[in-house]
Write a protein that holds these residues in place. Structure first.
Motif: not given
Length: 205
Positions: A79-86, A183-193
């Motif tokens: 899960g952490e690796r996929l979050a890092a990819v995101a 497409v709808a940008p989130a904050g820094e590191q928010e994508t992984g969360r």
């Protein structure tokens, strides 16, 4: 020391940052790279060929970053690796318009939109090997499939067959969630969360 090809691609990328692609002239790219115009045409054949090679390089660099994120620690936490990819996907797309366009299919008027190379006759030995190797560019759906398959190949070994299939589906969900943040940008590191929360809600990996 960069090769003439890398210098030309760097020069084309720098030119694109200051003007729309239709305004980028081949002669200016050659001058900026300190090579002859003939060398430029030998390497890429045409402006479309230069565009395709430039996008191909940026996509390949992005995919190298995906591999790096998948290889990172901790080894026991997919899960952490996929979050890092995101996070890598969202960050790269935010700063690299070519990668963003390749991922979303939204090119706009400022960017080169290199033609998809159709399957045709072999270009033959008289076309430089590097130009023949540039190959067709993936569509957004093909690019998502590449990322999904890269992730599944790294995260699935040792799991039973039914888990391998489930893993591939989870990887695709994580990638598509990352693309929604492109497409709808989130904050820094928010994508992984967001990916972490989605995986937890879905029962994890």
């Amino acid at each position: 020391m960069p090769t003439a090809r890398e210098s030309l691609l760097d020069a084309a990328l720098a030119a694109l940052s200051g003007r729309p692609w239709p305004g980028v002239r081949m002669v200016d790219v050659a001058v900026a790279a300190r090579v002859s115009r003939q060398t430029l045409y030998n390497e890429f054949g045409s402006k479309d060929g230069l565009a395709r090679a430039l996008v191909r390089r940026e996509v390949d660099r992005y995919l190298a970053g995906v591999r790096h994120a998948l290889a990172g620690p901790p080894p026991g936490d997919p899960g952490e690796r996929l979050a890092a990819v995101a996070d890598w996907t969202a960050r790269t797309a935010r700063h690299n318009p070519l990668v963003r366009a390749a991922l979303t299919g939204c090119w706009g008027e400022r960017l080169p939109r290199p033609p998809r190379a159709s399957a045709g006759p072999n270009p033959g030995p008289y076309v430089p090997a590097q130009r023949r190797a540039d190959g067709p560019l993936p569509s957004p759906s093909e690019l998502v499939a590449q990322i999904r398959d890269l992730a599944a190949a790294v995260l699935a070994p040792g799991r039973p067959p039914e888990e391998v299939q489930r893993m591939a589906g989870v990887c695709e969900i994580a990638v598509r969630l990352a693309l929604s943040c492109v497409v709808a940008p989130a904050g820094e590191q928010e994508t992984g969360r967001l990916v972490r929360r989605a995986l937890r809600a879905g029962g994890g990996l």
